[in-house]
Design a protein around this motif. Sequence first.
Motif, PDB file in Angstrom:
ATOM      1  N   GLU A 109       7.166  30.688 -25.921  1.00 30.57           N
ATOM      2  CA  GLU A 109       5.981  29.738 -26.043  1.00 30.57           C
ATOM      3  C   GLU A 109       5.773  29.617 -27.738  1.00 30.57           C
ATOM      4  O   GLU A 109       5.668  28.305 -28.133  1.00 30.57           O
ATOM      5  CB  GLU A 109       4.534  30.564 -25.764  1.00 30.57           C
ATOM      6  N   GLN A 110       6.056  30.640 -28.382  1.00 28.54           N
ATOM      7  CA  GLN A 110       6.078  30.547 -30.100  1.00 28.54           C
ATOM      8  C   GLN A 110       7.404  29.630 -30.371  1.00 28.54           C
ATOM      9  O   GLN A 110       7.085  28.835 -31.354  1.00 28.54           O
ATOM     10  CB  GLN A 110       6.395  31.784 -30.648  1.00 28.54           C
TER      11      GLN A 110
ATOM     12  N   ASN B 149       8.657  27.090 -28.743  1.00 26.88           N
ATOM     13  CA  ASN B 149       8.307  25.805 -28.179  1.00 26.88           C
ATOM     14  C   ASN B 149       7.143  25.253 -29.259  1.00 26.88           C
ATOM     15  O   ASN B 149       7.262  24.088 -29.721  1.00 26.88           O
ATOM     16  CB  ASN B 149       7.587  25.739 -26.885  1.00 26.88           C
ATOM     17  N   LYS B 150       6.404  26.091 -29.666  1.00 22.48           N
ATOM     18  CA  LYS B 150       5.178  25.651 -30.786  1.00 22.48           C
ATOM     19  C   LYS B 150       5.805  25.188 -32.022  1.00 22.48           C
ATOM     20  O   LYS B 150       5.543  24.251 -32.777  1.00 22.48           O
ATOM     21  CB  LYS B 150       4.304  26.629 -30.905  1.00 22.48           C
TER      22      LYS B 150
ATOM     23  N   GLU C  80       7.703  21.992 -31.745  1.00 21.10           N
ATOM     24  CA  GLU C  80       6.472  20.923 -31.523  1.00 21.10           C
ATOM     25  C   GLU C  80       6.332  20.602 -33.039  1.00 21.10           C
ATOM     26  O   GLU C  80       6.145  19.405 -33.412  1.00 21.10           O
ATOM     27  CB  GLU C  80       5.476  21.158 -30.676  1.00 21.10           C
ATOM     28  N   ASP C  81       5.996  21.667 -33.828  1.00 23.12           N
ATOM     29  CA  ASP C  81       5.445  21.639 -35.422  1.00 23.12           C
ATOM     30  C   ASP C  81       6.583  20.931 -36.141  1.00 23.12           C
ATOM     31  O   ASP C  81       6.340  20.004 -36.946  1.00 23.12           O
ATOM     32  CB  ASP C  81       4.958  22.746 -35.984  1.00 23.12           C
TER      33      ASP C  81
END
Length: 67
Positions: free
Chosen positions: A49-50, A52-53, A56-57
Amino acid sequence: MSRGCRDHFVRVALLLAVFGFMAIASPGCGDAPSNQGKADGSPIPPTLEQSNKNMEDFMKSQTAKKK
């Protein structure tokens, strides 16, 4: 002559079997998976999840630079 008919019958039977297995194995229209995790139903790991974040950033920052 009879052998050609037999080959045709076998070919048709095999094609029907393959299409039958494909119909069973593939999801139909509107058959979305009910869970958001992996295929076995376990949750998504926090590290993924981290990651992926972070991606995205990064993509947002690249898009902002182009404007």
